[in-house]
Write a protein that holds these residues in place. Structure first.
Motif: not given
Length: 510
Positions: A323-332, A334-344
């Motif tokens: 969503n136009n926010t650079d998350i390249t160096n975010y913690s896991i 912080k990425r989850t809070l930014e809006g990522i769900s992950y099924i590994p």
């Protein structure tokens, strides 16, 4: 003498809160491939674990070669020439292949007739010969931690053959294999039958049963539904009996309505521990309302792409924007809070805490927020109530509901728990890596429908799968990865399965 090599009569096995097997009777002929078919949690593995001596039945009898037996341990089963390859391999990671195979029955010699030692040299030679004899070539001196999953499976098969097993049980043997590895394994299984072995195949993959099995028994919620001749039974009939309802093999998909770009991956490069580039200058975008699937043969960098987006591996160069926010160096987190769900891909290593309860696992990504936590104190009742609501909503089956220790659950129900937790986060980006691996046809149908429902609700979906049929069935856009590079990105409707396969093998380029 009985024509049946294995007879299980009126077998019942109960665990707290669940009847895993309910008065099951089945008979298996010598030299046949006998398939056990059923949903996740139907009782297939439990039934075979009793044949292998890991559990003892509460009621019923077991006969081997016409003689009644009381199998009290895997060692006893081994003496009866029964072997089992488990769904989750039982190997010591820092031991060599030979050390794993001979474990417990080490060949002992005596130095100067006095000092005992393990004769590894001759064991290596014997295992090398055995592996060539059955077409299961391995290097006996390699450590388990240094070989891939399909080779580890070969080691498990060789363990059985080294112990001269005649009755070979395979528990979900293809769940972690690529299509090419599956073809190889099914060929090996047919070869074992031709050599006089009796094979019991626990699976829910109908096409594999049709290809190799002679007969199949269908279990549903612990009860035996039917025993069928495979040649005379359609896959549709098998699926319906297994799930207990009419199953659709085609996923109904509404036309896509793309929205704004949610994920923008630009010139992504990822290096592995040896400083080798496993993802090379990969760029793509995913819009809201789009299923973007990455197709590729296992080990070509697709999992590393997903892991880099989710924050599990470090990015060497390039950028990831959500969503136009650079998350390249975010913690896991912080990425989850930014809006990522992950099924590994690896549900047990990265998706769950196996010794936590089901409710605790479902709350793993929200436990520190209200209503689960107030003033730094966990509210266990809220966690359990939330767990119960998702157990009902996603049909997660377990012995003791939300209090079940996740380690004791079937692999398919563990996967359902992860998917429930991640979908309920309602993240703008949802990453699914091998979401249906190890699941039965009914659960696969449900998960495909869930993915498409989230896509229709405007979510961006990244799907990574080794199942080409799955990708062709639900993707809107397909990117094909080979040797760490995206060779092709195209509208799914413009690609045929054959073309995607050619790109996957690297024989076709733009």
């Amino acid at each position: 003498m009985s024509e049946y090599i294995v007879e299980m009569k009126h077998i019942t096995k109960k665990f707290p809160g669940i009847v895993a097997n309910d008065n099951v009777t089945m008979q298996i002929k010598k030299g046949e491939i006998f398939a056990l078919l059923g949903e996740n949690g139907a009782g297939k593995s439990t039934l075979m674990s009793m044949l292998f001596g890991m559990y003892e039945p509460d009621e019923g009898e077991i006969f081997i070669r016409g003689e009644k037996v009381h199998i009290h341990s895997p060692n006893h089963a081994t003496k009866l020439n029964i072997g089992m390859v488990h769904q989750h391999f039982k190997l010591v990671q820092n031991y060599t292949i030979t050390e794993n195979i001979i474990l417990g029955i080490e060949p002992i010699k005596k130095l100067a007739g006095v000092i005992p030692y393990v004769d590894i040299k001759n064991a290596n030679k014997k295992i090398s010969q055995l592996s060539k004899e059955y077409g299961l070539e391995v290097d006996p001196t390699k450590k388990i931690e240094d070989i891939n999953v399909s080779l580890q499976q070969r080691v498990e098969i060789l363990k059985m053959l080294y112990r001269e097993a005649e009755i070979l049980i395979f528990d979900e043997p293809t769940a972690v294999l690529t299509p090419q590895e599956i073809d190889f394994l099914l060929g090996i299984i047919e070869g074992l039958r031709a050599g006089g072995k009796t094979i019991i195949l626990i699976t829910h993959k109908l096409e594999e049963i049709k290809r190799v099995a002679d007969r199949c028994a269908i279990l549903c919620r612990g009860k035996l539904v039917d025993v069928l001749d495979v040649k005379e039974t359609s896959t549709q009939k098998m699926a319906n009996l297994m799930v207990g309802r009419e199953v659709s093999f085609e996923t109904e998909k509404k036309p896509a309505h793309f929205k704004e770009v949610i994920l923008d991956v630009s010139h992504l490069t990822v290096k592995n521990q040896d400083n080798f580039e496993v993802v090379k200058d990969v760029s793509f975008t995913i819009k809201g309302g789009e299923v973007f699937a990455i197709a590729g043969v296992s080990g070509n960098g697709q999992v590393e792409v997903a892991d880099a987006i989710a924050g599990l591996v470090k990015v060497s160069s390039g950028s990831i924007k959500l969503n136009n926010t650079d998350i390249t160096n975010y913690s896991i987190r912080k990425r989850t809070l930014e809006g990522i769900s992950y099924i590994p891909e690896d549900r047990q290593a990265y998706g769950l805490v196996l010794d936590f309860t089901l409710a605790e696992n479902i709350a793993l990504k929200d436990y520190y927020k209200e209503p689960f936590c107030k003033n730094g104190i966990l509210d266990k009742d809220e966690i359990v109530n939330y767990g119960n609501s998702l157990i009902d909503k996603y049909d997660i089956r377990s012995g003791q509901g939300s209090n079940t220790i996740v380690r004791s659950m079937s692999g398919g129900n563990q996967q359902k728990a992860i998917i429930a937790r991640e979908i309920e986060l309602q993240s703008p980006l949802m990453i699914f890596v091998q979401p249906t691996r190890g699941l039965d046809i009914g659960a696969i149908e449900n998960i495909h429908n869930m993915i498409l429902r989230e896509r229709d609700n405007g979510k961006a979906i990244l799907l990574i799968s080794l199942e080409l049929d799955e990708i062709m069935n639900i993707a809107d856009t397909i990117g094909v990865i080979y040797n760490g590079q995206l060779l092709k990105i195209a509208d799914a409707k413009t690609l045929t399965t054959k073309e995607v396969g050619e790109f996957m093998m690297g024989v076709k380029h733009e």
